[in-house]
Write an enzyme that holds these catalytic residues in place. Structure first.
Site, PDB file in Angstrom:
ATOM      1  N   ASP A 104       0.819  -1.211   0.000  1.00  0.00           N
ATOM      2  CA  ASP A 104       0.000   0.000   0.000  1.00  0.00           C
ATOM      3  C   ASP A 104       0.858   1.269   0.000  1.00  0.00           C
ATOM      4  O   ASP A 104       2.011   1.259   0.448  1.00  0.00           O
ATOM      5  CB  ASP A 104      -0.890   0.050   1.258  1.00  0.00           C
ATOM      6  N   HIS A 250       3.668  -2.125   3.337  1.00  0.00           N
ATOM      7  CA  HIS A 250       3.670  -0.775   2.765  1.00  0.00           C
ATOM      8  C   HIS A 250       5.006  -0.490   2.067  1.00  0.00           C
ATOM      9  O   HIS A 250       6.053  -0.609   2.701  1.00  0.00           O
ATOM     10  CB  HIS A 250       3.443   0.279   3.863  1.00  0.00           C
TER      11      HIS A 250
HETATM   12 ZN   LIG Z   1      -2.862   3.346   2.702  1.00  0.00          ZN
END
Ligand SMILES: [Zn+2]
Length: 291
Positions: A104, A250
């Protein structure tokens, strides 16, 4: 509840500020059973208050309680109460011992290339939920993600902290603008959407449906955007690891380890090794989920 749709006659009589486009979105919307039930509950409460005004307090309290439940569902990222929400790969993918690693908040000009190299070294495919503004700033990097066989999907236009407070019009704008930017770079419109921090309200679902997007959350997340301890993050992701899992890391906004490196870059090799040891295959969502 197949076939259940909201009667939109009321929306057609709504004030002029409700655009024809938004009406069309609502008209096509197939609400989740809980939302359809919520609409019914509002109707019953309103009717009760009209027929028996002395019961209006109870009717209002019932509606307020209903809104509290829906609000709580929006704060629970893995909830399917507000609409379809993929938390695991389909059974057929699990039978093939597939697992989805998702990233992400990228693309990130320094971290994403390192993630791509790690994935390539393990022969792994993954899915990148990109923030469209970041994608627009680094289009060549987005194209490189695709060139290496990974998926690029929609993680909103701006990744605002207020994402869960949007109107239907606001959701449509965030999603459509991101679709156009990403499709303009990769040549393929995203099929999947992940809400920033997983938070949303009931109006996200009709916006997703109108654009043919499927909400994807996760089976497990490591909280690597907050926690810089690689061992802890890896443990959260790998505890109970099973075929069909969807894991979140992430490439953008990753917390730092004590050495100052993004924790996801330390966790990813551990995850890839654990998958290999368990004979699990990391795949991209778009290649394993039927269109
Ligand atoms: Zn996010």
């Amino acid at each position: 509840m197949e076939g259940l749709a909201i009667d939109v006659e009321g929306f057609r009589a709504a004030p002029a500020r409700v655009s024809a486009g938004i009406q069309a979105v609502v008209a096509r919307w197939r609400p989740a059973p809980a939302l359809a039930g919520s609409v019914g509950l509002h109707c019953v409460a309103c009717a009760a208050a009209l027929v028996a005004p002395e019961q209006a307090t109870w009717a209002l309290a019932t509606i307020a309680g209903n809104h509290l439940v829906l609000g709580a569902a929006g704060l629970w990222p893995r909830s399917s109460m507000l609409g379809r929400n993929v938390t695991r790969l389909p059974a057929e993918a699990a039978a093939r011992r597939e697992v989805a690693i998702t990233f992400d908040d990228g693309p990130h000009p320094q971290h994403t290339p390192r993630v791509l190299d790690m994935l390539q070294a393990h022969g792994a495919r993954a899915t990148f939920f990109c923030v469209a503004q970041a994608a627009r700033a680094h289009p060549e990097l987005v194209r490189e993600i695709v060139r290496r066989g990974h998926g690029v999907e929609n993680h909103s236009l701006r990744h605002r902290a207020t994402f869960a407070l949007h109107s239907l019009r606001g959701y449509r704008h965030e999603l459509m603008a991101a679709q156009e930017i990403i499709a303009g770079i990769t040549g393929r419109a995203p099929r999947f959407f992940r809400a920033p921090a997983g938070l949303r309200n009931p109006l996200l679902d009709p916006a997703l449906q109108s654009l043919g997007l499927t909400l994807v959350s996760w089976t497990r997340r490591g909280f690597d955007a907050r926690d810089g301890n690689a061992a802890t993050v890896a443990r959260r992701l790998l505890r109970g690891l099973a075929p069909g899992d969807i894991l979140v890391l992430h490439d953008g906004h990753a917390a730092r380890t004590r050495r100052g490196t993004p924790v996801s870059l330390e966790v990813l090799p551990r995850v890839l090794d654990a998958l290999a040891q368990a004979a699990l295959t990391p795949v991209a969502l778009h290649e394993t989920m039927p269109a």
